[in-house]
Design an enzyme around this catalytic site. Structure first.
Site, short mmCIF file in Angstrom:
data_model
loop_
_atom_site.label_atom_id
_atom_site.label_comp_id
_atom_site.label_asym_id
_atom_site.label_seq_id
_atom_site.Cartn_x
_atom_site.Cartn_y
_atom_site.Cartn_z
N GLY A 11 55.39 37.95 39.59
CA GLY A 11 54.01 38.34 39.32
C GLY A 11 53.95 39.27 38.13
N ARG A 298 31.81 48.27 50.92
CA ARG A 298 31.57 46.87 50.54
C ARG A 298 31.31 45.97 51.73
NH1 ARG A 298 36.05 45.83 45.74
NH2 ARG A 298 34.96 47.02 44.15
N GLU A 410 48.18 43.46 45.69
CA GLU A 410 47.31 42.79 46.66
C GLU A 410 48.07 41.90 47.62
OE1 GLU A 410 43.17 40.13 46.77
OE2 GLU A 410 44.03 40.74 44.84
N LEU A 426 43.15 48.71 41.58
CA LEU A 426 44.03 48.96 40.45
C LEU A 426 44.99 50.10 40.77
CD1 LEU A 426 41.49 48.65 37.47
CD2 LEU A 426 42.97 46.89 38.46
#
Length: 638
Positions: A11, A298, A410, A426
């Site tokens: 990644g 959220r 993540e 982040l």
């Protein structure tokens, strides 16, 4: 002098680059494998900013308050020591990025500028306009290229991860990967491996994620024995532009700068939205929570929007509501000129204008929730010293249950609990990458390995196995279309395991996934090209997405409560007595098996979230008590 060690990082986003930089600084040889060119990794799409309690505005902010907001936002499902470490490291991380040249926005005095984000009352989010992820990724890539120039880092861009390689003692000693240009499959030796492969939003179809975010790498590790933590926790972002191909993110920074969510009180109101007077507007979030208003967590904002539209109260009774920044402009009595608004938000406003053909400074944006982030992921560990403080020199930090295999960003589960606090992504990537490198360094010091000692037979066997699977897929001539199957998968997951869950629909999803799993091995792959073949890798990813989906659905079925992103109509209350636990999925050929891990709550005892509302109150206040009644629960085996 100790022999140089080799570490593979899978990644090329922020977590991977941070880990690679720290490993190279420690004298290790690093090999980075990335599906796409590193600068196209999905971290580039992050818009809003990065959290850190620098407290330049004199609001008495602190890392402890940042920690508290994160734990509260995660609905107390996050282990607290790693979150405390993340909050404590945040100010130093922001200053490190500043020194690397990230063009953060500044105040008129030249200080770093901070904005508010969801789930907090402090100005804590540093930002570079609305392209923060891109600026951070480019800065980290520049640092890594310094080590690439001195041959300490080697990049394998355009390679897909196919699996880990274990030695006879069960330690991770390398990976198998495929060159997506030549389709060559090869195994690579390493002393340790760090997974940093991002999320799995493509499982749900039209998410805000890139098309590379299938979660296949996590699924492969899961199928090779890595425990999968909290798979059921999938974040729905409240504001996105629905599209035929995907959903485009409208960052939380829009609400952080004063954007307001509303719908006309008459859903069929045909007036131009800016002509609708305040008295005819329903500012639903502001009515439900007058303190946090549009900056609720959220999971709550997305749930509110979903319920409004479920009631046919969306714009023109459609699945959309207004996100309005028009009131910020001078022409409507606001404090900012167009240039000042663009200084803060231009990147995201350009996206809206490009795809909707409307100026968001002149007309309110039309948005709807979309799958955005996976809080769940590969299970990783952490270590504390005798005084309960973080021990940076322990090899278990960020290590999975397979020795030598680490995860960061993540793709792991550790920092966000049941719901990620805005602008922590982040930060978690950078802190997780840093800690994974520290853990790997400690492991390398203790393990006494050498990548040249990786058994050649293990590498050859891994290559042979991956090649055999690829060849079998390539020769497949069944009747199924893999792209159609993915569309079916997305519909199953969004409609039955999305924002509003019931046990009955989860049981249906489980059955449908079992059928889909069989059909995915009967695809008609007319593309048998020996170079840049796209059909076979997609079908391989589809098979892995289905296996991961079984864990997501299974985790939602066994968690008999509602918490954060997981709202289950059959069990709408949060139950700390029984479910203050991490869900751990273990793969078997017959489906996932589940175990549970108690949450470390040493700093803050679980309590009701500090917002005025939760999902139950939203349903009751918007839709009435009857909406929670009469939902039958289908009993299933855990």
């Amino acid at each position: 002098m100790a022999a140089q060690r080799t570490v593979i990082v899978v990644g090329g986003g922020l977590a991977g680059l941070m880990a690679a930089m720290k490993l190279a600084e420690s004298g290790n040889k690093v090999k980075i494998f990335s599906l796409v060119p590193v600068k196209r990794s999905h971290s580039v799409c992050a818009q809003g900013g990065i959290n850190g309690a620098v407290n330049l505005r004199g609001e008495d902010d602190s890392p402890y308050l940042h920690f508290e907001d994160t734990i509260t936002g995660g609905d107390f499902l996050n282990h607290q020591p790693p979150v405390m470490r993340m909050a404590e490291r945040a100010p130093a991380i922001i200053y490190l990025l500043d020194r690397m040249g990230v063009p953060f926005n500044r105040t008129s005095e030249g200080l770093l500028s901070f904005r508010r984000f969801g789930g907090t009352l402090k100005h804590r989010t540093a930002y570079a306009g609305a392209t923060t992820g891109q600026q951070l990724l480019y800065a980290l890539d520049e640092q890594v290229r310094r080590w690439e120039a001195s041959n300490m880092v080697e990049k394998f861009e355009g390679w897909e991860f196919l699996g880990i390689v274990k030695d006879n003692e069960g330690r991770c000693r390398g990976i198998t990967a495929q060159n997506l240009r030549t389709m060559e499959i090869e195994s690579f030796a390493a002393d340790a491996v760090i997974m940093a492969t991002g999320g799995n939003g493509v499982i749900f179809g039209r998410s805000t994620n890139s098309i590379i975010n299938t979660g296949a790498a996590v699924s492969i590790c899961y199928q090779q024995g890595v425990k999968y933590g909290n798979p059921e926790m999938v974040q729905i972002h409240p504001t996105a532009i629905p599209g035929e191909d995907k959903c485009r993110l409208i960052s939380e920074s829009v609400r952080g700068e004063g954007g307001r969510i509303w719908v006309p009180r008459d859903p069929m109101d045909s007036r131009r939205p800016t002509d609708i007077p305040e008295s005819d507007r329903w500012y639903v979030c502001e009515e439900l929570d007058p303190v946090y208003k549009n900056l609720l967590s959220r999971d709550l904002v997305s749930f509110i929007i979903y319920c409004v539209c479920r009631m046919d109260r969306g714009i023109q009774k459609r699945q959309q509501v207004y996100l309005d920044i028009t009131q910020l402009h001078h022409s409507r009595g606001g404090p900012y000129s167009r240039d000042q608004i663009n200084d803060k938000l231009e990147g995201v406003l350009e996206i809206y204008e490009k795809f909707m053909r409307e100026d968001p400074i002149e007309l309110p944006m039309r948005i709807y929730p979309a799958v955005h982030y996976t809080m769940g992921g590969l299970w990783v560990d952490y270590n504390l010293d005798g005084e309960g403080k973080w021990n940076v020199d322990e090899p278990r930090n960020q290590m999975t249950n397979i020795p030598g295999l680490y995860a960061a960003g993540e793709c792991e589960f550790q920092y966000h609990g049941a719901n990620r606090l805005g602008a922590n992504a982040l930060l978690a990537c950078l802190v997780g990458g840093e800690i994974a490198a520290q853990g790997a360094n400690a492991y390398l010091r203790e393990a006494g390995l050498g990548s040249d000692s990786t058994p050649a037979s293990a590498l050859a066997e891994a290559t042979k196995e991956a090649q055999g699977k690829y060849d079998n897929l390539r020769k497949s001539n069944g009747k199924e279309n893999p792209y159609q199957l993915h569309d079916e998968l997305a519909n199953i997951m969004w409609n039955r395991c999305g924002i509003w869950r019931t046990q009955k629909e989860l049981v249906e999803a489980q059955s449908l996934l079992a059928d889909l799993s069989e059909r995915a091995h009967q695809c008609n792959l007319i593309d048998d090209a020996g170079w840049t073949n796209q059909a076979v890798p997609f079908t391989r990813a589809l098979v892995n997405m289905i296996e991961q989906s079984k864990a997501i659905v299974g985790g939602a079925m066994v968690r008999e409560e509602s918490r954060g992103a997981h709202f289950k109509m059959d069990t709408p209350e949060r139950d700390d007595n029984k479910w203050l636990r991490t869900t751990l999925a273990t793969w078997t050929g017959k489906g996932p098996e589940f175990s549970f891990e108690e949450i470390d709550t040493r700093y803050i005892a679980p309590r009701a979230r500090k917002y005025r509302i939760n999902q139950i109150k939203v349903v009751k206040e918007l839709m009435g008590d009857a909406a929670l009644a009469g939902v039958g629960a289908a009993k299933v085996d855990a």
